[in-house]
Design an enzyme around this catalytic site. Structure first.
Site, mmCIF file in Angstrom:
data_model
loop_
_atom_site.group_PDB
_atom_site.id
_atom_site.type_symbol
_atom_site.label_atom_id
_atom_site.label_comp_id
_atom_site.label_asym_id
_atom_site.label_seq_id
_atom_site.Cartn_x
_atom_site.Cartn_y
_atom_site.Cartn_z
ATOM 1 N N THR A 155 9.566 11.684 -7.856
ATOM 2 C CA THR A 155 10.162 11.303 -9.147
ATOM 3 C C THR A 155 9.356 11.874 -10.310
ATOM 4 O OG1 THR A 155 11.091 9.289 -8.210
ATOM 5 C CG2 THR A 155 10.760 9.306 -10.586
ATOM 6 N N LYS B 40 0.339 -0.838 -4.251
ATOM 7 C CA LYS B 40 0.601 -0.215 -5.561
ATOM 8 C C LYS B 40 1.716 -0.937 -6.306
ATOM 9 C CE LYS B 40 1.196 3.991 -3.803
ATOM 10 N NZ LYS B 40 0.663 4.250 -2.471
ATOM 11 N N LYS B 41 2.774 -1.284 -5.572
ATOM 12 C CA LYS B 41 3.911 -1.940 -6.222
ATOM 13 C C LYS B 41 3.550 -3.346 -6.693
ATOM 14 C CE LYS B 41 7.027 1.196 -6.360
ATOM 15 N NZ LYS B 41 7.512 1.664 -7.672
ATOM 16 N N ARG C 1 -6.167 8.847 5.825
ATOM 17 C CA ARG C 1 -5.091 8.843 6.823
ATOM 18 C C ARG C 1 -4.485 10.231 6.957
ATOM 19 N NH1 ARG C 1 -1.206 5.125 4.238
ATOM 20 N NH2 ARG C 1 0.192 5.783 5.895
ATOM 21 N N ASP D 95 11.367 -3.896 -9.663
ATOM 22 C CA ASP D 95 11.195 -2.463 -9.394
ATOM 23 C C ASP D 95 11.864 -2.115 -8.073
ATOM 24 O OD1 ASP D 95 10.376 0.152 -9.714
ATOM 25 O OD2 ASP D 95 8.234 -0.240 -9.455
ATOM 26 N N LYS D 96 11.956 -0.814 -7.849
ATOM 27 C CA LYS D 96 12.511 -0.283 -6.605
ATOM 28 C C LYS D 96 11.585 0.830 -6.122
ATOM 29 C CE LYS D 96 14.874 3.666 -5.328
ATOM 30 N NZ LYS D 96 14.518 5.052 -5.727
ATOM 31 N N HIS D 97 11.470 0.954 -4.817
ATOM 32 C CA HIS D 97 10.686 2.051 -4.243
ATOM 33 C C HIS D 97 11.487 2.679 -3.109
ATOM 34 C CE1 HIS D 97 7.153 4.364 -3.068
ATOM 35 N NE2 HIS D 97 7.433 4.060 -1.822
ATOM 36 N N SER D 98 11.441 3.998 -3.037
ATOM 37 C CA SER D 98 12.102 4.729 -1.951
ATOM 38 C C SER D 98 11.045 5.381 -1.080
ATOM 39 C CB SER D 98 13.027 5.804 -2.530
ATOM 40 O OG SER D 98 13.465 6.678 -1.501
ATOM 41 N N SER E 84 -0.025 0.400 2.010
ATOM 42 C CA SER E 84 -0.114 1.479 1.023
ATOM 43 C C SER E 84 0.985 1.350 -0.024
ATOM 44 C CB SER E 84 -0.027 2.834 1.724
ATOM 45 O OG SER E 84 -0.045 3.886 0.776
#
Length: 444
Positions: A126, A193-194, A174, A86-89, A189
């Site tokens: 997204t 999740k990832k 937060r 996967d990828k996260h930005s 955080s």
């Protein structure tokens, strides 16, 4: 059996700059999830971490315990014949990369279970872009999600309440206690999740520049180091790319207009915005390289480019949309399905010159005021509103030529975005040097 502690003593310990043990962090995370930790205690704990920080082992334990606070996906019984990646930005204005990236990587033989978020503040989400597709169900049950990942190779859905519930409560706290900008808590955080998706590899796109959360390069560097070390320490090889967010990414900002740009990108990559193509293929290559689908980065780039140019990525995208309840012919007739604004008019330059800079954050916020994004989590979005044909840094614009095309509901919105944009995009007599798209790469 988990040991029992007094929360106030652990808060005091962190407040005084001492290191919490694995058992103590586990106790705190269980208290966050179960509600045993009061809102006041959680806010005090977040502030203690914000002020005093955590060691790398503390961050790894916090991330792992938050990951295990809810459901952790298991792919063992799915008989997949490739890696799960996967990828996260960290988010940016016009950042639609995931929409094309997931299908490209899936078309190369990896599996991409992408659990994405909604936009908040000046950056788009997204999930909001997919919500502009009628019928698209971003919240399938777990078995449907996993089956679609196996059949198609990619499924882009929304976060569920079952994944990392400790993060949902801590994140909300937060937000209202001025502890958002903690590298320790941001790392936990994002990764909790990832990592709950049980990945074999993860690639992070850490944005820096005036349109990014990490506006300063130094913060992007610290965050990249933290994420790559914590994720790898938690058992998932992770690579972080620091990328430029000093201009809008691609030629559109909004939801339906970005979805339209994504579809056009997949169908006609040769005509797509060059920076957007370069970044998408670069991230795809790192995902394929890190997960072992490709032998090296050059091989990975060739594979990603072929999947895009041969139309295989477009086919994956179409099958994913149909598999989640969207139209089966979205790629053939996007304008038939995507929401259209009643007024579509160019915003014209008041003088000639090269685009030398833009206030990307302010552009994002101006679209939020037009309801293309949210200022509060429960705000409704107008999916049709946005900008297309955005000028990019280095473009020469004649006086009276378009800086962008506005997609709006009424003349008031048109006047507002016109006034804003003319001031937010700077023109100069000479072309300025372009920032490199990828600034640095980190891997623990």
């Amino acid at each position: 059996m988990t040991m029992t502690y007094l929360p106030q003593e652990l808060i005091r310990k962190k407040r005084d700059g001492l290191v919490l043990s694995d058992a103590e962090i586990t106790f705190m995370v269980q208290g966050i999830t179960s509600g045993q930790l009061s809102d006041a205690q959680l806010g005090a704990f977040a502030m203690a971490v914000f002020q005093r920080g955590m060691t790398m082992p503390e961050r790894i334990t916090l991330t792992q315990q938050m990951m295990c606070s809810g459901k952790v996906l298991n792919w063992q019984n799915m008989d997949l014949n490739g890696p799960v990646v996967d990828k996260h930005s960290t988010g940016g204005v016009g950042d639609k990369v995931s929409l094309m990236l997931g299908p490209i990587v899936a078309a190369c033989g990896a599996y991409v279970p992408m659990i994405s978020g909604r936009g908040l503040g000046h950056t788009g989400g997204t999930l909001d872009k997919f919500d502009s597709i009628p019928g698209y169900d971003a919240h399938p049950d777990e078995q449907s999600f996993k089956s679609l990942v196996k059949q198609v190779g990619c499924a882009i859905i929304g976060q569920t309440a079952e994944l990392a519930p400790a993060d949902q409560r801590l994140y909300a706290t937060r937000d209202v206690t001025a502890t958002v900008e903690s590298i320790d808590l941001i790392t936990a955080s994002i990764l909790s999740k990832k990592l709950a998706a049980s990945l074999d590899a993860l690639v992070m796109d850490v944005k820096t520049g005036n349109g990014a959360f990490a506006a300063e390069m130094s913060m992007a560097q610290v965050l990249s180091q933290s994420i790559s070390q914590v994720a790898t320490g938690a058992g998932v090889p992770t690579r972080c790319l620091i990328t430029d967010m000093n201009q809008v990414l691609g030629r559109s900002v909004g939801n339906a207009v970005e979805m339209a740009e994504c579809i056009e990108f997949l169908l006609n990559p040769a005509q797509a915005d060059e920076r957007l193509v370069d970044l998408t293929l670069e991230l795809a290559a790192h995902m394929l390289d890190l997960s072992g689908v490709a032998d090296n980065l050059n091989d990975a780039k060739d594979k990603a480019l072929a999947a895009l140019n041969q139309g295989r990525a477009a086919q994956v995208f179409a099958r994913m949309v149909a598999g989640l309840g969207g139209p089966t012919d979205l790629l053939e007739k996007p304008q038939h399905y995507l929401p259209q604004a009643p007024i579509v008019k160019p915003i014209l330059a008041s003088r000639s010159g090269y685009v030398c800079a833009m206030d990307v954050r302010a552009i994002g916020l101006s679209l939020v005021t037009l309801k293309a994004g949210r200022s509060k989590a429960d705000d409704a979005i107008d999916y049709a509103v946005g900008l297309s044909g955005m000028a990019q840094i280095g473009d020469y614009i004649e006086q009276g030529q378009p800086l962008a095309v506005a997609h709006v509901r009424n003349d008031n919105q048109l006047a507002l975005i016109n006034q804003e944009l003319v001031n937010l995009i700077q023109l100069a007599p000479d072309a300025s040097r372009l920032e490199p798209l990828v600034k640095e790469i980190y891997q623990a």
